[in-house]
Design a protein around this motif. Structure first.
Motif, short mmCIF file in Angstrom:
data_model
loop_
_atom_site.label_atom_id
_atom_site.label_comp_id
_atom_site.label_asym_id
_atom_site.label_seq_id
_atom_site.Cartn_x
_atom_site.Cartn_y
_atom_site.Cartn_z
N GLY A 48 0.80 -1.21 0.00
CA GLY A 48 0.00 0.00 0.00
C GLY A 48 0.83 1.26 0.00
O GLY A 48 1.97 1.26 -0.47
N GLU A 50 3.08 4.62 0.96
CA GLU A 50 4.40 4.79 1.56
C GLU A 50 4.65 6.27 1.79
O GLU A 50 4.21 7.10 1.00
CB GLU A 50 5.46 4.23 0.61
N ARG A 66 8.00 4.76 5.76
CA ARG A 66 6.86 4.11 6.40
C ARG A 66 5.99 3.58 5.28
O ARG A 66 5.57 4.33 4.40
CB ARG A 66 6.06 5.10 7.25
N THR A 68 2.83 0.57 4.07
CA THR A 68 1.69 -0.22 4.49
C THR A 68 1.62 -1.52 3.72
O THR A 68 1.83 -1.54 2.50
CB THR A 68 0.39 0.58 4.25
N THR A 70 -1.33 -4.43 3.34
CA THR A 70 -2.74 -4.62 3.65
C THR A 70 -3.17 -6.06 3.44
O THR A 70 -2.80 -6.69 2.45
CB THR A 70 -3.61 -3.69 2.77
N SER A 89 3.87 -9.86 9.33
CA SER A 89 4.77 -9.25 10.30
C SER A 89 5.98 -10.15 10.55
O SER A 89 7.12 -9.69 10.56
CB SER A 89 4.02 -8.97 11.60
N ALA A 112 -0.99 -1.34 13.57
CA ALA A 112 -1.95 -1.94 12.64
C ALA A 112 -3.33 -1.39 12.93
O ALA A 112 -3.63 -0.94 14.05
CB ALA A 112 -1.95 -3.46 12.79
N ARG A 113 -4.17 -1.42 11.92
CA ARG A 113 -5.56 -1.00 12.08
C ARG A 113 -6.43 -2.05 11.40
O ARG A 113 -6.27 -2.33 10.21
CB ARG A 113 -5.79 0.36 11.44
N ASP A 126 -4.55 -3.02 7.95
CA ASP A 126 -3.41 -2.27 7.42
C ASP A 126 -2.28 -2.33 8.43
O ASP A 126 -2.44 -1.87 9.57
CB ASP A 126 -3.79 -0.80 7.17
N LEU A 127 -1.17 -2.91 8.03
CA LEU A 127 0.02 -3.01 8.87
C LEU A 127 1.00 -1.93 8.44
O LEU A 127 1.33 -1.84 7.25
CB LEU A 127 0.68 -4.38 8.72
N ILE A 128 1.47 -1.12 9.36
CA ILE A 128 2.41 -0.06 9.05
C ILE A 128 3.79 -0.47 9.57
O ILE A 128 3.95 -0.81 10.74
CB ILE A 128 2.01 1.28 9.72
N GLN A 130 8.14 0.54 9.39
CA GLN A 130 9.10 1.61 9.14
C GLN A 130 10.47 1.00 8.86
O GLN A 130 10.96 0.17 9.63
CB GLN A 130 9.21 2.55 10.33
#
Length: 137
Positions: A48, A50, A66, A68, A70, A89, A112-113, A126-128, A130
């Motif tokens: 996703g 960046e 950073r 994402t 998904t 992850s 994450a959300r 959505d995993l963020i 860095q």
């Protein structure tokens, strides 16, 4: 600042996800650099958005990225999506990624959300992450 390593970072992240056996066991080949056109699989992973910003130590070019990853699932609950998100992850954190230019000096999970989408028909996580990329060796 240098954004010159962004394409290499994206390619390395994608390659790492595609080659991860645990993730492939969960989603098969449904790992995409972008959402595929037409009918999407009922469970898939996609890269996703960046953001990049200057690394700022003055010794060589580099940046914080950073990005994402998904996970989307049509399952009734979040369990399947969370299992896949955990595998994503595990595939990225604590591994070395090889870039054509520069190097990844760190890659960490930030947050994450998880939410429902498309009128409650799908689950999305959505995993963020860095990553710090450095121009020098």
């Amino acid at each position: 600042m240098s954004y010159a390593m962004a394409a290499g970072l994206q390619a390395a992240v994608y390659q790492r996800l595609v080659e991860d056996a645990a993730l492939s066991a969960l989603v098969g080949a449904a790992i995409h650099d972008a959402v595929p056109p037409g009918r999407v699989p009922p469970l898939y992973v996609t890269l996703g958005p960046e953001e990049a910003r200057e690394r700022g130590d003055g010794t060589a070019g580099g940046a914080w990225h950073r990005f994402t990853v998904t996970v989307v699932s049509e399952s009734a609950g979040f369990q399947q999506a969370k299992a896949v998100a955990g595998a994503v992850s595990d595939a990225l954190v604590g591994v070395e990624l090889s870039l054509a230019r520069g190097r990844v000096s760190s890659l960490n999970f930030l947050r994450a959300r998880a939410r429902r989408e498309t009128g409650g028909q799908a689950r999305r996580i959505d995993l963020i992450f860095q990553a710090r990329v450095d121009e020098g060796v």
